[in-house]
Design a protein around this motif. Structure first.
Motif, PDB file in Angstrom:
ATOM      1  N   LEU A 172       9.615   4.520  -2.803  1.00 29.38           N
ATOM      2  CA  LEU A 172       8.821   5.637  -2.316  1.00 29.38           C
ATOM      3  C   LEU A 172       7.343   5.440  -2.651  1.00 29.38           C
ATOM      4  O   LEU A 172       6.995   4.725  -3.587  1.00 29.38           O
ATOM      5  N   VAL A 173       6.479   6.107  -1.877  1.00 26.88           N
ATOM      6  CA  VAL A 173       5.038   5.969  -2.073  1.00 26.88           C
ATOM      7  C   VAL A 173       4.620   6.488  -3.447  1.00 26.88           C
ATOM      8  O   VAL A 173       5.284   7.328  -4.045  1.00 26.88           O
ATOM      9  N   ARG A 174       3.468   5.974  -3.914  1.00 32.86           N
ATOM     10  CA  ARG A 174       2.889   6.411  -5.187  1.00 32.86           C
ATOM     11  C   ARG A 174       1.483   6.949  -4.921  1.00 32.86           C
ATOM     12  O   ARG A 174       0.504   6.436  -5.430  1.00 32.86           O
ATOM     13  N   ARG A 175       1.408   7.960  -4.095  1.00 34.64           N
ATOM     14  CA  ARG A 175       0.103   8.542  -3.786  1.00 34.64           C
ATOM     15  C   ARG A 175      -0.471   9.258  -5.004  1.00 34.64           C
ATOM     16  O   ARG A 175       0.266   9.716  -5.876  1.00 34.64           O
ATOM     17  N   ARG A 176      -1.800   9.388  -4.996  1.00 34.46           N
ATOM     18  CA  ARG A 176      -2.441  10.187  -6.038  1.00 34.46           C
ATOM     19  C   ARG A 176      -2.104  11.657  -5.820  1.00 34.46           C
ATOM     20  O   ARG A 176      -2.190  12.144  -4.703  1.00 34.46           O
ATOM     21  N   ALA A 177      -1.710  12.319  -6.868  1.00 35.43           N
ATOM     22  CA  ALA A 177      -1.191  13.681  -6.764  1.00 35.43           C
ATOM     23  C   ALA A 177      -2.236  14.649  -6.224  1.00 35.43           C
ATOM     24  O   ALA A 177      -3.415  14.573  -6.571  1.00 35.43           O
ATOM     25  N   GLY A 178      -1.773  15.547  -5.365  1.00 33.91           N
ATOM     26  CA  GLY A 178      -2.621  16.642  -4.903  1.00 33.91           C
ATOM     27  C   GLY A 178      -3.550  16.320  -3.757  1.00 33.91           C
ATOM     28  O   GLY A 178      -4.303  17.195  -3.313  1.00 33.91           O
ATOM     29  N   VAL A 214       0.835  -1.205   0.000  1.00 34.55           N
ATOM     30  CA  VAL A 214       0.000   0.000   0.000  1.00 34.55           C
ATOM     31  C   VAL A 214       0.868   1.251   0.000  1.00 34.55           C
ATOM     32  O   VAL A 214       2.060   1.222   0.336  1.00 34.55           O
ATOM     33  N   ASP A 215       0.230   2.357  -0.364  1.00 33.91           N
ATOM     34  CA  ASP A 215       0.878   3.668  -0.376  1.00 33.91           C
ATOM     35  C   ASP A 215       0.224   4.535   0.708  1.00 33.91           C
ATOM     36  O   ASP A 215      -0.878   5.055   0.512  1.00 33.91           O
ATOM     37  N   PRO A 216       0.864   4.675   1.866  1.00 30.57           N
ATOM     38  CA  PRO A 216       0.217   5.355   3.000  1.00 30.57           C
ATOM     39  C   PRO A 216       0.177   6.875   2.874  1.00 30.57           C
ATOM     40  O   PRO A 216       1.101   7.501   2.367  1.00 30.57           O
ATOM     41  N   TYR A 217      -0.960   7.444   3.349  1.00 27.68           N
ATOM     42  CA  TYR A 217      -1.083   8.887   3.507  1.00 27.68           C
ATOM     43  C   TYR A 217      -0.776   9.289   4.947  1.00 27.68           C
ATOM     44  O   TYR A 217      -0.254  10.361   5.201  1.00 27.68           O
ATOM     45  N   GLY A 218      -1.164   8.424   5.900  1.00 23.57           N
ATOM     46  CA  GLY A 218      -0.916   8.751   7.290  1.00 23.57           C
ATOM     47  C   GLY A 218      -1.742   7.900   8.216  1.00 23.57           C
ATOM     48  O   GLY A 218      -2.412   6.940   7.803  1.00 23.57           O
ATOM     49  N   LEU A 219      -1.709   8.239   9.497  1.00 18.42           N
ATOM     50  CA  LEU A 219      -2.417   7.519  10.549  1.00 18.42           C
ATOM     51  C   LEU A 219      -3.504   8.407  11.132  1.00 18.42           C
ATOM     52  O   LEU A 219      -3.313   9.608  11.306  1.00 18.42           O
ATOM     53  N   VAL A 220      -4.638   7.795  11.468  1.00 21.43           N
ATOM     54  CA  VAL A 220      -5.772   8.523  12.041  1.00 21.43           C
ATOM     55  C   VAL A 220      -6.247   7.789  13.292  1.00 21.43           C
ATOM     56  O   VAL A 220      -6.405   6.561  13.270  1.00 21.43           O
ATOM     57  N   VAL A 231      -4.430   5.052   6.768  1.00 24.96           N
ATOM     58  CA  VAL A 231      -5.104   5.506   5.558  1.00 24.96           C
ATOM     59  C   VAL A 231      -4.106   5.368   4.412  1.00 24.96           C
ATOM     60  O   VAL A 231      -3.010   5.944   4.457  1.00 24.96           O
ATOM     61  N   ALA A 232      -4.470   4.599   3.397  1.00 31.52           N
ATOM     62  CA  ALA A 232      -3.518   4.317   2.319  1.00 31.52           C
ATOM     63  C   ALA A 232      -4.259   4.063   1.014  1.00 31.52           C
ATOM     64  O   ALA A 232      -5.466   3.801   0.999  1.00 31.52           O
ATOM     65  N   ASP A 233      -3.515   4.161  -0.072  1.00 28.10           N
ATOM     66  CA  ASP A 233      -4.018   3.759  -1.383  1.00 28.10           C
ATOM     67  C   ASP A 233      -3.612   2.316  -1.645  1.00 28.10           C
ATOM     68  O   ASP A 233      -2.459   1.928  -1.397  1.00 28.10           O
ATOM     69  N   LEU A 234      -4.557   1.539  -2.131  1.00 22.27           N
ATOM     70  CA  LEU A 234      -4.276   0.190  -2.606  1.00 22.27           C
ATOM     71  C   LEU A 234      -4.639   0.161  -4.084  1.00 22.27           C
ATOM     72  O   LEU A 234      -5.821   0.256  -4.426  1.00 22.27           O
ATOM     73  N   GLU A 235      -3.623   0.089  -4.911  1.00 21.81           N
ATOM     74  CA  GLU A 235      -3.823   0.146  -6.361  1.00 21.81           C
ATOM     75  C   GLU A 235      -4.631   1.390  -6.742  1.00 21.81           C
ATOM     76  O   GLU A 235      -5.614   1.318  -7.476  1.00 21.81           O
ATOM     77  N   ALA A 236      -4.191   2.524  -6.191  1.00 20.68           N
ATOM     78  CA  ALA A 236      -4.754   3.853  -6.485  1.00 20.68           C
ATOM     79  C   ALA A 236      -6.183   4.038  -6.000  1.00 20.68           C
ATOM     80  O   ALA A 236      -6.868   4.962  -6.418  1.00 20.68           O
ATOM     81  N   GLU A 237      -6.656   3.173  -5.081  1.00 20.09           N
ATOM     82  CA  GLU A 237      -7.978   3.327  -4.476  1.00 20.09           C
ATOM     83  C   GLU A 237      -7.814   3.508  -2.973  1.00 20.09           C
ATOM     84  O   GLU A 237      -7.021   2.806  -2.340  1.00 20.09           O
ATOM     85  N   PRO A 238      -8.565   4.457  -2.354  1.00 18.60           N
ATOM     86  CA  PRO A 238      -8.403   4.707  -0.921  1.00 18.60           C
ATOM     87  C   PRO A 238      -8.915   3.540  -0.083  1.00 18.60           C
ATOM     88  O   PRO A 238      -9.972   2.977  -0.359  1.00 18.60           O
ATOM     89  N   ARG A 239      -8.155   3.197   0.963  1.00 16.68           N
ATOM     90  CA  ARG A 239      -8.539   2.084   1.835  1.00 16.68           C
ATOM     91  C   ARG A 239      -8.217   2.423   3.285  1.00 16.68           C
ATOM     92  O   ARG A 239      -7.292   3.177   3.569  1.00 16.68           O
TER      93      ARG A 239
END
Length: 332
Positions: free
Chosen positions: A210-216, A171-177, A186-194
């Motif tokens: 490095l992470v591959r988050r969706r831009a912006g 997964v590509d993490p955005y952060g912890l909540v 909170v992360a992207d799994l194959e460009a979908e939020p999970r």
């Protein structure tokens, strides 16, 4: 007030470095022209600040310039000490740092504001945990936190609720909540939020990639989307029931999230409610209120609850088969 705005600009520049005039204007809710006037006022007061125009320009502060700001108001001082319980800080390994930071802030406060700040920390407590919730084992956020701050991809071994075995994801993490005392990744799994509950993560390994988050997108934006998905799942079954008035408060505390219409008073004894369930079988939860709740429609839900009640009745009409050990204890 202009003085507050000038101080806010100074603090933002000290924290962020270069900031665009447009962003400052949006955050302080003034025009861009006002921001430029404020920059001129700061410069005239001896603050080494300047505006760099152009596509990649912004407002800048001389590197290394710092100012001690002790002009906190009484309410600002109190606000710093209205903090949640230390559970979240402890889980992140910041419990000690929090206490140290608050002591430093207290020492830096203007003397007239210190008593109010001390009373606030003694008189106000925020406990984010829900009532009657079993205390879970402490969660180790170490590897997840390291990957989040290093912007690395994560390989997870994860246990889904009700699954026979664990699953593995990259997964590509955005952060912890932290939500009501429960930690989520909170992360992207194959460009979908999970969402991944941290207490169900069996193993986590940070990858070199490095992470591959969706831009912006920010953590807050992705969290908002995921939270709405959870809270706004379509209710496939509309159930109308009546609740005895004496049990209504408790009923609403437990099932408020399922309400799809405002409760209606029927008479002195009953209130009618309309709930949304994802399946007919989920309406079995209403049996916890016994004869204080009666489902009126649909007929499928009434049949389901009647079947469930019959199963329970059959169970309790049957003699209890005690084990030999239990029987001996009963005889004693």
């Amino acid at each position: 007030m202009k003085a507050d705005r000038l101080l806010s600009i100074l603090l933002l520049l000290q924290t962020r470095g270069q900031v665009s005039a447009v962003e400052l204007a949006e955050r302080l809710e003034v025009s861009v022209r006002t921001i430029y006037r404020d920059v001129d006022a700061l410069s005239a007061a001896g603050v080494p600040v300047w505006a760099e125009r152009g596509r990649h320009g912004g407002i800048n502060l001389l590197p290394g310039y710092r100012t001690d700001v002790t002009g906190l108001t009484s309410d600002e001082a109190r606000a710093l000490f209205v903090l949640s319980s230390q559970g979240a800080h402890d889980a992140l390994g910041l419990g000690g740092a929090l206490g140290s930071a608050l002591r430093k802030v207290m020492a830096a406060l203007p003397a007239p504001h210190r008593p109010a700040a001390e009373r606030t920390s003694e008189r106000i407590l925020v406990d984010p945990a829900r009532w009657m919730r079993v205390e879970a084992d402490a969660v180790d956020l170490g590897e997840l936190q390291r990957a989040v701050f290093a912007d690395q991809r994560l390989r997870l071994r994860y246990r889904h609720s009700g699954a026979d075995g664990p699953s593995e994801y990259t997964v590509d993490p955005y952060g912890l909540v932290s939500k009501a005392g429960v930690w989520y990744l909170v992360a992207d799994l194959e460009a979908e939020p999970r969402l991944f509950r941290v207490d169900r993560v069996l193993a986590a390994v940070a990858e070199e990639e490095l992470v591959r988050r969706r831009a912006g997108l920010t953590l807050a934006e992705v969290w908002t989307v995921l939270r709405e998905q959870v809270e706004r799942r379509p209710a496939e079954v509309r159930v109308v029931a009546r609740v005895r008035r004496g049990r209504l408060d408790m009923f609403l505390r437990i099932h408020a999230a399922l309400l799809i219409e405002t409760p209606t008073t029927v008479d002195a004894e009953w209130t009618e409610v309309t709930l949304g369930f994802r399946a007919v079988a989920a309406a079995r939860a209403l049996l916890a209120f016994g004869a204080d709740v009666e489902v009126l429609s649909p007929e499928e839900a009434r049949t389901e609850l009647a079947r469930a009640a019959a199963e329970v009745g059959k169970l309790y009409r049957r003699p209890v088969a005690l084990s030999r050990g239990a029987g001996n204890c009963a005889q004693r």
